[in-house]
Design a protein around this motif. Structure first.
Motif, mmCIF file in Angstrom:
data_model
loop_
_atom_site.group_PDB
_atom_site.id
_atom_site.type_symbol
_atom_site.label_atom_id
_atom_site.label_comp_id
_atom_site.label_asym_id
_atom_site.label_seq_id
_atom_site.Cartn_x
_atom_site.Cartn_y
_atom_site.Cartn_z
ATOM 1 N N ARG A 32 0.813 -1.221 0.000
ATOM 2 C CA ARG A 32 0.000 0.000 0.000
ATOM 3 C C ARG A 32 0.846 1.269 0.000
ATOM 4 O O ARG A 32 0.306 2.371 -0.069
ATOM 5 N N ILE A 33 2.140 1.139 0.054
ATOM 6 C CA ILE A 33 3.022 2.300 -0.010
ATOM 7 C C ILE A 33 3.339 2.576 -1.484
ATOM 8 O O ILE A 33 3.955 1.742 -2.156
ATOM 9 N N PRO A 34 2.923 3.721 -2.031
ATOM 10 C CA PRO A 34 3.095 3.975 -3.457
ATOM 11 C C PRO A 34 4.490 4.492 -3.814
ATOM 12 O O PRO A 34 5.161 5.123 -3.002
ATOM 13 N N VAL A 35 4.912 4.178 -5.022
ATOM 14 C CA VAL A 35 6.115 4.783 -5.599
ATOM 15 C C VAL A 35 5.727 5.379 -6.943
ATOM 16 O O VAL A 35 4.748 4.957 -7.565
ATOM 17 N N ASN A 36 6.478 6.367 -7.388
ATOM 18 C CA ASN A 36 6.223 7.032 -8.676
ATOM 19 C C ASN A 36 4.796 7.579 -8.770
ATOM 20 O O ASN A 36 4.136 7.473 -9.806
ATOM 21 N N ARG A 37 4.327 8.142 -7.658
ATOM 22 C CA ARG A 37 2.962 8.682 -7.644
ATOM 23 C C ARG A 37 2.797 9.829 -8.625
ATOM 24 O O ARG A 37 1.768 9.966 -9.285
ATOM 25 N N ASP A 38 3.838 10.661 -8.754
ATOM 26 C CA ASP A 38 3.801 11.792 -9.690
ATOM 27 C C ASP A 38 4.481 11.405 -10.996
ATOM 28 O O ASP A 38 5.593 10.860 -11.000
ATOM 29 N N ASP A 39 3.829 11.680 -12.095
ATOM 30 C CA ASP A 39 4.353 11.325 -13.418
ATOM 31 C C ASP A 39 5.389 12.360 -13.847
ATOM 32 O O ASP A 39 5.051 13.485 -14.221
ATOM 33 N N THR A 202 8.287 -4.340 -13.201
ATOM 34 C CA THR A 202 8.247 -3.880 -14.588
ATOM 35 C C THR A 202 7.694 -2.464 -14.645
ATOM 36 O O THR A 202 8.221 -1.594 -15.354
ATOM 37 N N LEU A 203 6.628 -2.211 -13.897
ATOM 38 C CA LEU A 203 6.063 -0.866 -13.831
ATOM 39 C C LEU A 203 7.061 0.116 -13.223
ATOM 40 O O LEU A 203 7.221 1.236 -13.713
ATOM 41 N N LYS A 204 7.737 -0.300 -12.175
ATOM 42 C CA LYS A 204 8.752 0.555 -11.556
ATOM 43 C C LYS A 204 9.844 0.925 -12.552
ATOM 44 O O LYS A 204 10.319 2.060 -12.566
ATOM 45 N N SER A 205 10.233 -0.043 -13.381
ATOM 46 C CA SER A 205 11.318 0.207 -14.331
ATOM 47 C C SER A 205 10.982 1.332 -15.299
ATOM 48 O O SER A 205 11.862 2.041 -15.787
ATOM 49 N N GLY A 206 9.673 1.497 -15.586
ATOM 50 C CA GLY A 206 9.213 2.557 -16.479
ATOM 51 C C GLY A 206 8.716 3.773 -15.737
ATOM 52 O O GLY A 206 8.013 4.616 -16.309
ATOM 53 N N ASN A 207 9.050 3.863 -14.452
ATOM 54 C CA ASN A 207 8.667 5.017 -13.614
ATOM 55 C C ASN A 207 7.153 5.190 -13.537
ATOM 56 O O ASN A 207 6.648 6.320 -13.476
ATOM 57 N N GLN A 208 6.434 4.067 -13.527
ATOM 58 C CA GLN A 208 4.983 4.102 -13.411
ATOM 59 C C GLN A 208 4.551 3.855 -11.962
ATOM 60 O O GLN A 208 5.316 3.341 -11.149
ATOM 61 N N LYS A 209 3.310 4.211 -11.672
ATOM 62 C CA LYS A 209 2.784 3.982 -10.328
ATOM 63 C C LYS A 209 2.884 2.499 -9.984
ATOM 64 O O LYS A 209 2.556 1.632 -10.802
ATOM 65 N N ALA A 210 3.329 2.232 -8.770
ATOM 66 C CA ALA A 210 3.503 0.853 -8.334
ATOM 67 C C ALA A 210 3.564 0.823 -6.821
ATOM 68 O O ALA A 210 3.580 1.859 -6.158
ATOM 69 N N ALA A 211 3.595 -0.387 -6.282
ATOM 70 C CA ALA A 211 3.768 -0.557 -4.841
ATOM 71 C C ALA A 211 5.247 -0.567 -4.514
ATOM 72 O O ALA A 211 6.087 -0.903 -5.358
ATOM 73 N N LEU A 212 5.568 -0.217 -3.291
ATOM 74 C CA LEU A 212 6.954 -0.334 -2.850
ATOM 75 C C LEU A 212 7.415 -1.770 -3.019
ATOM 76 O O LEU A 212 8.513 -2.038 -3.489
#
Length: 225
Positions: A32-39, A202-212
């Motif tokens: 539930r901890i978000p990463v890359n919340r801002d695009d 995979t989402l993290k790698s593209g700087n997309q919203k994801a979970a920690l």
């Protein structure tokens, strides 16, 4: 001697219960901890999709695009249908034993689950060829920039085992239907790195919203509500 054995057994059971409770608690909280919340790169160059069957998350990309042409690595001709009208390709990484030997949960064997959980098995990449995905609660469309897509493509490609020509290596006679296939991949599934962890990364790698960090599909989709 019997009392000592019972005492040891109780300690083992207690330790197991504590581990499971801590594992589930950590899995929920960190998901539930978000990463890359801002695009940071709002350009809308490529549309990709995040899809779940209720357990497992797939990443869906255009099969052919000016940024990347998956046909250079993934040949649709390996599928039974060889249907070239399908314009999208879905990738899902996971444990090979689960994928190939457990088409239904009723087919799950204790040995398969044990090997997957404790880093003893090998992995596989499930690839499905699709028509235009339909957006829904279980299929989210996201627009990403060219650079972000290139990073996601690189991450997925790095997860595949490639031959000397740079093409993904199909697993013979392995498919669920006429529009999918399995390919050799890198890495191992385990208690802390599941199919959904891979999709999240995979989402993290593209700087997309994801979970920690997440083990489940809900840990990804809760950030796209």
């Amino acid at each position: 001697m019997v009392k000592k054995s019972v005492h040891i057994l109780k300690k083992m059971v207690l330790a197991f219960v504590i581990f499971v409770a801590a594992y589930l608690f950590m899995a929920f909280v960190l998901s539930r901890i978000p990463v890359n919340r801002d695009d940071a790169d709002p350009a809308k160059d490529v549309a990709v999709y995040i899809s779940t069957n209720g357990v497992h998350t797939d990443l869906i990309f255009p099969y052919k695009h000016t940024v990347n042409d998956w046909s250079n690595r993934i040949d649709i001709a390996v599928t039974a249908s060889k249907d070239t009208t399908r314009q999208f390709v879905a990738f899902g990484w996971g444990d090979r034993g689960f994928y190939l030997n457990t088409p239904e949960w009723s087919d799950l064997k204790a040995s398969t689950a044990f090997e997957a959980a404790f880093y003893l098995g090998t992995s596989a990449m499930h690839v499905s060829f699709l028509h235009l995905p339909k957006e829904s609660e279980t299929c989210k469309k996201i627009w990403i920039s060219r650079t972000e897509y290139e990073k996601m493509v690189a991450f997925v490609t790095e997860s595949l085992q490639l031959d000397h020509e740079g093409k993904a290596i199909p697993i013979p006679n392995a498919a669920y239907g006429s529009h999918d296939a399995f390919f050799e991949s890198k890495g191992k599934y385990n208690l802390f790195y599941t199919c959904n962890t891979w999709a999240n990364n995979t989402l993290k790698s593209g700087n997309q919203k994801a979970a920690l960090w997440t083990l489940t599909d809900s840990g990804i989709f809760c950030h796209y509500d």
